[in-house]
Design an enzyme around this catalytic site. Sequence first.
Site, PDB file in Angstrom:
ATOM      1  CG  HIS A   1      22.263  30.233   5.497  1.00 14.59           C
ATOM      2  ND1 HIS A   1      21.204  29.722   4.794  1.00 14.59           N
ATOM      3  CD2 HIS A   1      22.926  31.032   4.636  1.00 14.59           C
ATOM      4  CE1 HIS A   1      21.217  30.196   3.560  1.00 14.59           C
ATOM      5  NE2 HIS A   1      22.265  30.997   3.436  1.00 14.59           N
TER       6      HIS A   1
ATOM      7  CD  GLU B   1       6.003   7.481  16.134  1.00 12.48           C
ATOM      8  OE1 GLU B   1       7.133   7.422  16.658  1.00 12.48           O
ATOM      9  OE2 GLU B   1       4.954   7.327  16.767  1.00 12.48           O
TER      10      GLU B   1
ATOM     11  CG  ASP C   1      23.387  31.631   0.356  1.00 12.43           C
ATOM     12  OD1 ASP C   1      23.287  32.296   1.408  1.00 12.43           O
ATOM     13  OD2 ASP C   1      22.659  30.661   0.106  1.00 12.43           O
TER      14      ASP C   1
ATOM     15  NE  ARG D   1      -1.587  -1.330   3.712  1.00  3.33           N
ATOM     16  CZ  ARG D   1      -1.724  -0.967   4.982  1.00  3.33           C
ATOM     17  NH1 ARG D   1      -2.823  -0.358   5.379  1.00  3.33           N
ATOM     18  NH2 ARG D   1      -0.779  -1.219   5.851  1.00  3.33           N
TER      19      ARG D   1
ATOM     20  CG  HIS E   1      22.231  23.610   7.690  1.00  3.37           C
ATOM     21  ND1 HIS E   1      21.101  24.105   7.085  1.00  3.37           N
ATOM     22  CD2 HIS E   1      22.304  22.297   7.355  1.00  3.37           C
ATOM     23  CE1 HIS E   1      20.500  23.120   6.428  1.00  3.37           C
ATOM     24  NE2 HIS E   1      21.209  22.019   6.577  1.00  3.37           N
TER      25      HIS E   1
ATOM     26  CE  LYS F   1      19.374  26.204  10.720  1.00  3.68           C
ATOM     27  NZ  LYS F   1      20.031  26.755   9.524  1.00  3.68           N
TER      28      LYS F   1
ATOM     29  CE1 TYR G   1      15.683  25.497   8.463  1.00  8.14           C
ATOM     30  CE2 TYR G   1      15.130  24.716   6.277  1.00  8.14           C
ATOM     31  CZ  TYR G   1      15.505  25.741   7.121  1.00  8.14           C
ATOM     32  OH  TYR G   1      15.692  27.005   6.637  1.00  8.14           O
TER      33      TYR G   1
END
Length: 181
Positions: A62, A28, A168, A23, A118, A71, A131
Amino acid sequence: MNIITTEIPEVLIIEPKVFQDDRGFFFEAFNFKKFTEQTGIFANFVQDNHSASKQNVLRGLHYQIQQPQGKLIRAIVGTIFDVAVDIRKSSPTFGQWVGCELSDLNRRQLWIPPGFAHGFVVRSETAEVLYKTTDYYAPKYERCIIWNDSDLAIDWHLTSLPILSPKDAVGQSFKTSEIFL
């Protein structure tokens, strides 16, 4: 869930237990109790972010010098190469980075604690990334380290130049960036 340690012990790869049959699948994506018990991390997530990008888009590196964010990152569509750089001056892994492929197929998540820069690059045609963060976005405290800093020497696994935002593209060098003590 399965917890995988990286070369920087505080950065963790999290593999959920996936239930799959003809299916489809179920898992989670986040369970506070299990996350806390299995990682020993008590993270109070206050914000969820969702980005969509096309191939070769590189976002980062960042961080927020005040209101630093932990994060928990995952790709829900496509594949990214996600990078965390330790910018905590007092850390034994200061200036080191780890990278991990996150995709809708491997369903891995990456935990990056506060005190890290990150970034990620999109390796598939498109990617969508979700995130959770442990503090709110604070633009006045946001900083950016240039993605191709020679001192960090991050291997982004690029086959061409990345697509960057104007912000950036003018990130600071690692040597001149504000860092955590």
